[in-house]
Motif scaffolding. Sequence first.
Motif, mmCIF file in Angstrom:
data_model
loop_
_atom_site.group_PDB
_atom_site.id
_atom_site.type_symbol
_atom_site.label_atom_id
_atom_site.label_comp_id
_atom_site.label_asym_id
_atom_site.label_seq_id
_atom_site.Cartn_x
_atom_site.Cartn_y
_atom_site.Cartn_z
ATOM 1 N N SER A 562 0.753 -1.391 -0.102
ATOM 2 C CA SER A 562 -0.180 0.010 0.217
ATOM 3 C C SER A 562 0.864 1.014 -0.381
ATOM 4 C CB SER A 562 -0.793 -0.316 1.278
ATOM 5 O OG SER A 562 0.154 -0.122 2.537
ATOM 6 N N ASN A 563 2.053 0.819 -0.344
ATOM 7 C CA ASN A 563 3.072 1.584 -0.241
ATOM 8 C C ASN A 563 3.592 2.487 -1.332
ATOM 9 O OD1 ASN A 563 5.659 3.455 0.257
ATOM 10 N ND2 ASN A 563 5.711 2.876 2.617
ATOM 11 N N ALA A 564 3.856 3.517 -1.930
ATOM 12 C CA ALA A 564 3.983 3.960 -3.179
ATOM 13 C C ALA A 564 5.239 3.920 -3.452
ATOM 14 C CB ALA A 564 3.886 5.618 -3.024
ATOM 15 N N ALA A 565 6.560 3.654 -2.451
ATOM 16 C CA ALA A 565 7.324 3.632 -2.658
ATOM 17 C C ALA A 565 8.448 1.983 -3.305
ATOM 18 C CB ALA A 565 8.712 3.269 -1.941
ATOM 19 N N LEU A 566 6.975 0.169 -3.150
ATOM 20 C CA LEU A 566 7.040 -0.930 -3.768
ATOM 21 C C LEU A 566 8.159 -1.068 -4.617
ATOM 22 C CD1 LEU A 566 6.675 -3.614 -3.275
ATOM 23 C CD2 LEU A 566 4.426 -3.143 -4.813
ATOM 24 N N LEU A 567 8.202 -0.269 -6.273
ATOM 25 C CA LEU A 567 9.185 -0.607 -6.557
ATOM 26 C C LEU A 567 9.934 -0.408 -6.787
ATOM 27 C CD1 LEU A 567 7.020 0.016 -10.597
ATOM 28 C CD2 LEU A 567 8.130 -2.089 -9.400
ATOM 29 N N PRO A 568 10.618 1.296 -6.245
ATOM 30 C CA PRO A 568 12.243 1.670 -5.510
ATOM 31 C C PRO A 568 12.727 0.434 -4.718
ATOM 32 C CG PRO A 568 10.476 3.381 -5.767
ATOM 33 C CD PRO A 568 9.471 1.736 -5.948
ATOM 34 N N ALA A 569 12.056 -0.126 -3.322
ATOM 35 C CA ALA A 569 11.801 -0.903 -2.820
ATOM 36 C C ALA A 569 12.332 -2.390 -3.002
ATOM 37 C CB ALA A 569 10.967 -1.481 -1.656
ATOM 38 N N LEU A 570 11.732 -2.646 -4.485
ATOM 39 C CA LEU A 570 12.298 -4.342 -4.807
ATOM 40 C C LEU A 570 13.288 -4.223 -5.854
ATOM 41 C CD1 LEU A 570 8.990 -6.021 -6.121
ATOM 42 C CD2 LEU A 570 10.809 -6.997 -5.064
ATOM 43 N N ALA A 571 13.843 -3.048 -6.365
ATOM 44 C CA ALA A 571 14.726 -2.388 -7.411
ATOM 45 C C ALA A 571 16.225 -2.610 -6.507
ATOM 46 C CB ALA A 571 15.136 -1.664 -8.006
ATOM 47 N N HIS A 572 16.017 -2.029 -5.276
ATOM 48 C CA HIS A 572 17.064 -0.876 -4.606
ATOM 49 C C HIS A 572 17.526 -2.586 -3.414
ATOM 50 C CE1 HIS A 572 19.176 1.406 -1.044
ATOM 51 N NE2 HIS A 572 19.182 0.144 -0.927
#
Length: 840
Positions: A562-572
């Motif tokens: 539910s957080n907008a930072a899902l894709l950056p977290a995965l990429a990180h």
Amino acid sequence: MNHNTLTQSAATHPINRTRAAELPIQESKQNSAIRRSRSPALGLHSETLLENHKKRRVGANLYSTNIHHNAEPIDAAHSPGSLSLFPTQIPEQDVLNSIKNMSPALHQQIICLENHGWQIKVGKLSTKNVYLDRPNKEIVIDPYVQANSIMPMNSFSFGQTSTSLFTKDPYSYLFSLAYEVGHASDTQPISIESREEFIESHLNREMHGIKNAFKIRDEILHLYGKDIWKNRLDKHAPIDFEKINYAKFSENKFLKKLGRIKASINSPTYADLYSQAYDFFEISTAFSLTNPALIKYAQDCFNKTGIILKPQQMQLCAHDQNDNFIWLTKDQARVIEFNRSEEFIKIGIQNTKDIYNLVSVACKSGMRSSISNENNNWHRYNFCYEDTMLELHIQRDEKSGQILDLHVPEQPYSIPERKRLQDVLTGEGGATIKQWAALAGMAPHAFLIKIMQTKNHCRHSLEHSLCSEDAWRSADPRFEVYRNKNKNDKYTFTIAGKIENGQIIAATPGTKLDHLFMSFSRLEKAYAKLEKEGWTIRLSPHEEAYCSRNEKEIAIGASYLSNAALLPALAHEIAHAQYNERDTHSLEEYIKDNKLDEGNSLFSEFSLIDQARDKKSKKMIINMLKEESTSAEFNENYSIFKKWKSGEITQNSAIEEFGNIYSNYYPSGYPENINYATLWKTSYEIDTPEGVQNKVKLLTELKETRPSLQFSNKESALNQEVHFIYRLPINGKIIFIDLNTFEKAVKNRDSEPLFDLIRNGVHYGDMTVRPGIEPYIRIAESTFHQDGLYYKIEYEFKDSGHVFDLRIQSSKAPFQALGSISMLNNPRSSSAQATLSPSP
């Protein structure tokens, strides 16, 4: 000719020029028998052509790769100037450097070819020749030429410098080399649609070779007064080449004149030789007009592999998903049908047409994998045929693509029962899948089978992975993500489903993340690649995201859904998994490597902006990145990304800058004012053998003074029982917590946050030591501020260093006004609640 127009579509086979048909032969007579023994019966290789040609006596040099075809291999032990004088070959780069000195124009042409994947190589056979190998994109200089024309650097002065490699007759092979370079520069494929087009295609390549050779001749003649035409190694090249080159004919007239030239005195003209070569395809005019697809297939096969297929004898022609040629002759098809008919009948295939329809579908759409314990080029193909998931084994010649045999094994996929699939489609999301099936013009069950093929598998479903640790480790089938990848499909559909024992047991439309991945295919491919390498990527019930290289696991906190930072977290975290840690030998190197590791992960986050395939996706990523950082942090990082994007800095420099910024960030779950640089320093002290807080080092020191200790009435070995060990920076005293004293607490996962506080206290708090109530007791006190609370932790230990009691106090204000008290073990206080008790 403008070599910048080169394309890979011109990958035809090695050519023979003395100078006639360009057909595939690379080995000498001694090696051809070996290759023929592995060649398919009707996919003629160059060796077969050469033998047939010799029998027919149609020009002694037609398909030879040797400019001087009749030259015998050199006897290195007895021939003057032979390879025995040069026990090691001169490196190809030295050859190129010498060519640069002799002909700058030829050198530039070779560089251009190299930029398009070509190589100049030194061959293995002494045939006094320079020749072209189109499929491998190589121009080969034979060792004889090298040995008799090349000497070590600085041994001979020629041209612009005194570093030429060439002695004796340094220009003898340059005419042939320039000819091959010109030939390679013609990227137009050979046409077999008609005899006339076949002849003209070959003559056009010859024209490019001739014109380029004389162009280089004129350059060298002008610069150095040396005539590489008169001194050429290839004395068999027709003299008329010189006449037609300088006659300034139009291209059409040039080709006509070239076609009338004889390759040698006793041979037919070039046009006649190529006409005779066309006969090998055995294509009638009527067949060519009525079977354009087969002609096109044979033509592509010839241009890319050099293999001559006879279209009129083909039962099946196809390409697999990797665009490899796969074909079957009518004769071989009859043999296969006779041997395998019962296997096909078992799956309901009974006639020739259906057999090869099925084989064609398997080749074109099946997911191919090697069959273990087989060394005869057998492969497994999993595919969908008439709503049925099937498996077919195909044996094919890897070099030519000819199908040699087929086998239908016992099928791992049973024919789907429509009722069962209808039950699957009545579940959650079934209505949406039925709507998608209608869009695709298919029955729902057939649509589901088509999408959920092995070839369409993307990865495990992240959203469906949230479960207990035990459930995750179980062997139960997981939800997998499938997406149709056929570029010809009008719509793209993503389904998450389960397959067990070859049967679809659950299916639901793809999630938000699955659809996001469609705009970030590079990230999804990296995700899938890690899973194939044995990594686990799953949702965690905790909030944080982390990567464990030791466990090969990436966990993404469920809150990220539910957080907008899902894709950056995965990429990180995926970038952390991909990063190759360096060997470090000092604290400075250790911190630098951690900076590069985190900098690479930050770079991966911001590179999502570059990956986004449309403006909407790009804006979404920028908003995600803003959401997970402060405005100042985002602007600082974004400025680095823009400098890299504009070419102002390299990727490595961008990663270094990102890492430097990251080292000053403050991680969550640690005391305030503790940044990543401090965290890495502490990790170095704990994790490295030379670190002052290294557990093995501290245990060794403790064991030397006290081999064993009494822990709660139990005698235990230190290295097995110590849960936590630390050297006090104030006095160097080693203190430790053993498993027995707080056995229940250690085993209780709910106590992990408390033990994290205990560790943070000793590593990052302000530490003091004072006497206890007994002479042999000391109390280490640590204070720090974390997550909005002030903490005071007291570690009560004996002279041995054994911590037997712990007290944790927390307050919203500094400790002048004490707030709540949380105790691990405080038997002397009746007012505090004991959250952790010592073991009895």
